[in-house]
Design an enzyme around this catalytic site. Structure first.
Site, mmCIF file in Angstrom:
data_model
loop_
_atom_site.group_PDB
_atom_site.id
_atom_site.type_symbol
_atom_site.label_atom_id
_atom_site.label_comp_id
_atom_site.label_asym_id
_atom_site.label_seq_id
_atom_site.Cartn_x
_atom_site.Cartn_y
_atom_site.Cartn_z
ATOM 1 N N LYS A 205 0.839 -1.193 0.000
ATOM 2 C CA LYS A 205 0.000 0.000 0.000
ATOM 3 C C LYS A 205 0.881 1.254 0.000
ATOM 4 O O LYS A 205 0.684 2.160 -0.789
ATOM 5 C CB LYS A 205 -0.902 -0.038 1.232
ATOM 6 N N GLU A 211 10.370 -4.819 4.716
ATOM 7 C CA GLU A 211 10.453 -6.201 4.264
ATOM 8 C C GLU A 211 10.193 -6.292 2.758
ATOM 9 O O GLU A 211 10.928 -6.940 2.011
ATOM 10 C CB GLU A 211 9.410 -7.072 4.983
ATOM 11 N N GLY A 266 -5.237 -2.466 4.853
ATOM 12 C CA GLY A 266 -4.430 -3.605 4.387
ATOM 13 C C GLY A 266 -5.127 -4.944 4.610
ATOM 14 O O GLY A 266 -5.251 -5.759 3.692
ATOM 15 N N GLU A 352 -5.458 -7.295 14.670
ATOM 16 C CA GLU A 352 -4.957 -5.976 14.286
ATOM 17 C C GLU A 352 -6.093 -4.948 14.336
ATOM 18 O O GLU A 352 -5.861 -3.767 14.554
ATOM 19 C CB GLU A 352 -4.350 -6.042 12.878
ATOM 20 N N HIS A 383 -5.539 -33.862 17.588
ATOM 21 C CA HIS A 383 -4.464 -34.688 18.132
ATOM 22 C C HIS A 383 -3.418 -33.835 18.835
ATOM 23 O O HIS A 383 -2.311 -34.299 19.108
ATOM 24 C CB HIS A 383 -3.819 -35.503 17.011
ATOM 25 N N LYS A 503 7.245 -0.970 12.402
ATOM 26 C CA LYS A 503 7.931 -0.591 11.164
ATOM 27 C C LYS A 503 9.097 0.353 11.454
ATOM 28 O O LYS A 503 10.034 0.439 10.674
ATOM 29 C CB LYS A 503 6.950 0.070 10.190
HETATM 30 C C1 G6Q Z 1 -2.849 -4.163 7.622
HETATM 31 C C2 G6Q Z 1 -1.659 -3.551 8.185
HETATM 32 C C3 G6Q Z 1 -0.348 -4.167 7.773
HETATM 33 C C4 G6Q Z 1 0.098 -3.798 6.370
HETATM 34 C C5 G6Q Z 1 1.529 -4.244 6.184
HETATM 35 C C6 G6Q Z 1 2.060 -3.962 4.808
HETATM 36 O O1 G6Q Z 1 -3.971 -3.818 7.843
HETATM 37 O O2 G6Q Z 1 -1.683 -2.193 8.017
HETATM 38 O O3 G6Q Z 1 -0.396 -5.551 7.901
HETATM 39 O O4 G6Q Z 1 -0.733 -4.379 5.431
HETATM 40 O O5 G6Q Z 1 2.326 -3.629 7.158
HETATM 41 O O6 G6Q Z 1 1.975 -2.607 4.511
HETATM 42 P P1 G6Q Z 1 2.177 -2.108 3.036
HETATM 43 O O7 G6Q Z 1 1.087 -2.676 2.205
HETATM 44 O O8 G6Q Z 1 2.126 -0.615 3.091
HETATM 45 O O9 G6Q Z 1 3.502 -2.613 2.578
#
Ligand code: G6Q
Length: 540
Positions: A205, A211, A266, A352, A383, A503
Site C-alpha cells: 500500500k 520487508e 491492508g 490488528e 491430536h 515498522k
Molecule cells: C494491515 C496492516 C499491515 C500492512 C503491512 C504492509 O492492515 O496495516 O499488515 O498491510 O504492514 O503494509 P504495506 O502494504 O504498506 O507494505
C-alpha cells in the site's frame, strides 16, 4: 457513556450472574427444537449457534446492547463512506471493492465505483494475458511463476485465498508468496525458478515497507543477474500500491501499476488490486465469483435485522464470552485442508483490528477488547491442542467450519472428516458425566480424569462446497463480525499504530549491526548486550 456503565451492559452482567451455571445439556433438554431454531442461513452459509451458552433472553439482551452502542448506525456509516477511521481521517470502504450492484459510493463527494471497476478491468485484462501466455517475459517466454512480494495485509489475504481456491487454479502456473524479510523466504521460494519465466508482483500500500522493499530489490537483482538488461524490469515486475510516486521511484512504470486507495485497509484489501496474484491464479471469472460471495454477505449484513444477522450474532456471542465469561481466546477450526491459512488471515483481521486499549474518544477502556484468535485445520488440532479445549481450566469458544462436498472425494475421507467435526462440537457441548462413565463400567480414580464437563461453546458454519463464492461470503462474515465487536468495544478497528511502531523500531538498531566501527550503544543493558553478541558472531 462508558460501556460498562450502560444499563444494557449491566443487565447483561446481572443476567450472566443468574445464568452462568446453566448447562447446554439442560438447555437442549428443555427445547427439543433448539438445534434447528438457533440456526441461520445467509449468503450460502449455514450457521448453527445452538451450542452456545445462551437463552433467548441472552440474545435479546445482547442485541439491546448492540442497538444501544449504535451498531445499526455504525453499519450505515461504514457503507456510506463516512470517515469512521478517525485517527487516520479515512473512510472504510472495502465493501465498495465488491459492490457488484454498482450503486454509487461517494467519498468526498465523488463516486468511487468508476475507479474500482476500471482497476478490476485492468487486473482482469492482465491476468488473462499472463494465464494465456500472452504477457511474455524479456526473452519472449511465457510466465510460469508468479511471485507476490508483500507482507501483512498485502500478503495474508491473497495467500490464504490462493490456497483455499487451489482447485480453481491453473496448475501450470506456480503462484507463491514471499513476505518475510528473512532471506530464506525469498531464496527457498525462487529455488529452481527460471527468471526468464518469473513475474514479480510487488504489493505494498505504501511502497515503503522494509520487508517488501528489501525483497523487491533482491528480486530485481535476481532477475537482472540472469537477464542482464534493465529493460527486463518492465516485463517481470508489476506493482500494486496506493503510491504512484513511490512505485515510480522504485523503477516500475505507472503502466505496470495497479492502484488502490487509502480507504482500503491492508487487512481488508483482498478484493482490491492486492488480489491480483489470486486473480492470476484462479482467473477473473472465479475472482468475480468470490466478489459476489463477499457482496452477498455485505448485503446481508447491511440489511438483516440484528437477530437474523450472521455477523451480528457471531460478534455478540464473542462479546458475551469475552466480556462476561472472561474468555481470552477464540479458536477458528476449519475442517478443510484448503483453508489451512484461514486462521492466519483471521488472526490479522481480528487482532490488528480490535487489539486496542483506547476508545474511539481516546480514553483507556475498562473492558476487555479483542481476544487472541488462533487455530489450525481439523482434524490435526484434535491430536494436539483440543485437550485443553475439552478439559483445560479456561473456556475457549470455537468456530468449527466445514463443507458438505469435498473437491477431493477420496473414498470415505470426507465423511470421516465431517464425522469428527460434528462429534467434536457435541462432545464439547455435552461432555461426559461420571454417571455415564460408571454406566460404561468404569470404576475408581480414573473417573475424575475421564469426566468431561462439557458446556464448552461452539459455532458451526457449513458451506455446500468451498467455492470462490463461499470463500468470499465466509471472509466477509468475519470482517463484519470484527466490525460489530469494534463498535461494542468502542475502538477504532481500522488503524494499527502497533504495527506502525514495529515498522520504525528496527531502523534504530539496524545501523548498529553494521560491521564498521564500534557503535555507541545507548539502549537498555539487554538490548546493548544482544547487539554486541550478534555483532561478534554475525556471519560475514
Ligand atoms: C494491515 C496492516 C499491515 C500492512 C503491512 C504492509 O492492515 O496495516 O499488515 O498491510 O504492514 O503494509 P504495506 O502494504 O504498506 O507494505
Amino acid at each position: 457513556m462508558m460501556r460498562t456503565q450502560m444499563p444494557e451492559w449491566r443487565k447483561l452482567a446481572e443476567h450472566h450472574e443468574r445464568t452462568r451455571e446453566a448447562h447446554l445439556r439442560e438447555l437442549f433438554a428443555a427445547d427439543p427444537e433448539r438445534g434447528t431454531r438457533l440456526t441461520l442461513e445467509a449468503a450460502g452459509l449455514y450457521l448453527d449457534y445452538s451450542k452456545n451458552r445462551v437463552t433467548g433472553e441472552t440474545m435479546r439482551l445482547l442485541f439491546a446492547l448492540a442497538e444501544a452502542c449504535g451498531l445499526p448506525r455504525a453499519v450505515r456509516d461504514m457503507f456510506a463512506g463516512e470517515r469512521i477511521n478517525t485517527t487516520e481521517n479515512r473512510a472504510v470502504l472495502h465493501t465498495a471493492l465488491r459492490n457488484r450492484a454498482n450503486a454509487p459510493v461517494p467519498v468526498g463527494g465523488r463516486d468511487v465505483m468508476p475507479a474500482v471497476n476500471a482497476v478490476l478491468a485492468r487486473m482482469a485484462d492482465f491476468a488473462r494475458r499472463v494465464r494465456a501466455g500472452q504477457w511474455t517475459g524479456h526473452t519472449g517466454r511465457r510466465m510460469r511463476n508468479v511471485v507476490n512480494i508483500g507482507i501483512g495485509g498485502s500478503d495474508l489475504g491473497p495467500a490464504m485465498a490462493a490456497e483455499a481456491l487451489k482447485p480453481y487454479g491453473d496448475r501450470n502456473l506456480r503462484v507463491c508468496f514471499v513476505s518475510n524479510v528473512d532471506g530464506t523466504h525469498f531464496a527457498e521460494a525462487v529455488r529452481g525458478m527460471d527468471p526468464a519465466e518469473t513475474l514479480f508482483i510487488i504489493a505494498s500500500k505504501t511502497f515503503t515497507t522494509l520487508e517488501t522493499m528489501t525483497n523487491a530489490r533482491t528480486a530485481r537483482a535476481w532477475t537482472l543477474e540472469a537477464l542482464r538488461d534493465e529493460a527486463a524490469v518492465a516485463r517481470h515486475f508489476v506493482a500494486v500500491s496506493t503510491s504512484a510516486a513511490e512505485v515510480r521511484a522504485f523503477g516500475i512504470a505507472p503502466a505496470n501499476m495497479f492502484e488502490f486507495w487509502d480507504w482500503v485497509g491492508g487487512r481488508y484489501s483482498l478484493c482490491s488490486a492486492i488480489g491480483l496474484p489470486l486473480m492470476i491464479a484462479i482467473g477473473p471469472e472465479n475472482f468475480a465469483e468470490m466478489l459476489e460471495g463477499f457482496h452477498a454477505m455485505d448485503r446481508h449484513f447491511a440489511g438483516a435485522p440484528l437477530d437474523a444477522n450472521m455477523p451480528a450474532i457471531l460478534g455478540m456471542l464473542g462479546v458475551w464470552y469475552n466480556n462476561f465469561f472472561g474468555a481470552r481466546t477464540h479458536a477458528v477450526l476449519a475442517y478443510d485442508q484448503y483453508l489451512h491459512r484461514f486462521a492466519a488471515h483471521l488472526q490479522q483481521l481480528d487482532m490488528e483490528s480490535n487489539g486496542k486499549s483506547v476508545s474511539r474518544g481516546g480514553q483507556r477502556v475498562a473492558w476487555a477488547t479483542g481476544p487472541v484468535v488462533w487455530g489450525e485445520p481439523g482434524t490435526n488440532g484434535q491430536h494436539a491442542f483440543y485437550q485443553l479445549i475439552h478439559q483445560g481450566t479456561q473456556m475457549v469458544p470455537a468456530d468449527f467450519i466445514g463443507v458438505c462436498r469435498s473437491h477431493n472425494p477420496l473414498g470415505d475421507h470426507h465423511d470421516k472428516l465431517m464425522a469428527n467435526l460434528i462429534a467434536q462440537t457435541a462432545a464439547l457441548a455435552f461432555g461426559k458425566t461420571a454417571e455415564e462413565l460408571r454406566a460404561e463400567g468404569l470404576r475408581g480414580g480414573l473417573i475424575a480424569h475421564k469426566t468431561f464437563d462439557g458446556n464448552r461453546p461452539t459455532n458451526t458454519i457449513l458451506a455446500a462446497s468451498l467455492t470462490p463464492h463461499a470463500l468470499g461470503a465466509l471472509t466477509a462474515l468475519y470482517e463484519h463480525k470484527v466490525f460489530v465487536q469494534g463498535v461494542i468495544w468502542d475502538v477504532n478497528s481500522f488503524d494499527q499504530w502497533g504495527v506502525e511502531l514495529g515498522k520504525q523500531l528496527a531502523s534504530a538498531v539496524l545501523p548498529e549491526l553494521a560491521p564498521a566501527g564500534e557503535p555507541d550503544l545507548r539502549h537498555d543493558s539487554s538490548t546493548n548486550a544482544l547487539i554486541r553478541r550478534y555483532r561478534g558472531r554475525r556471519g560475514r
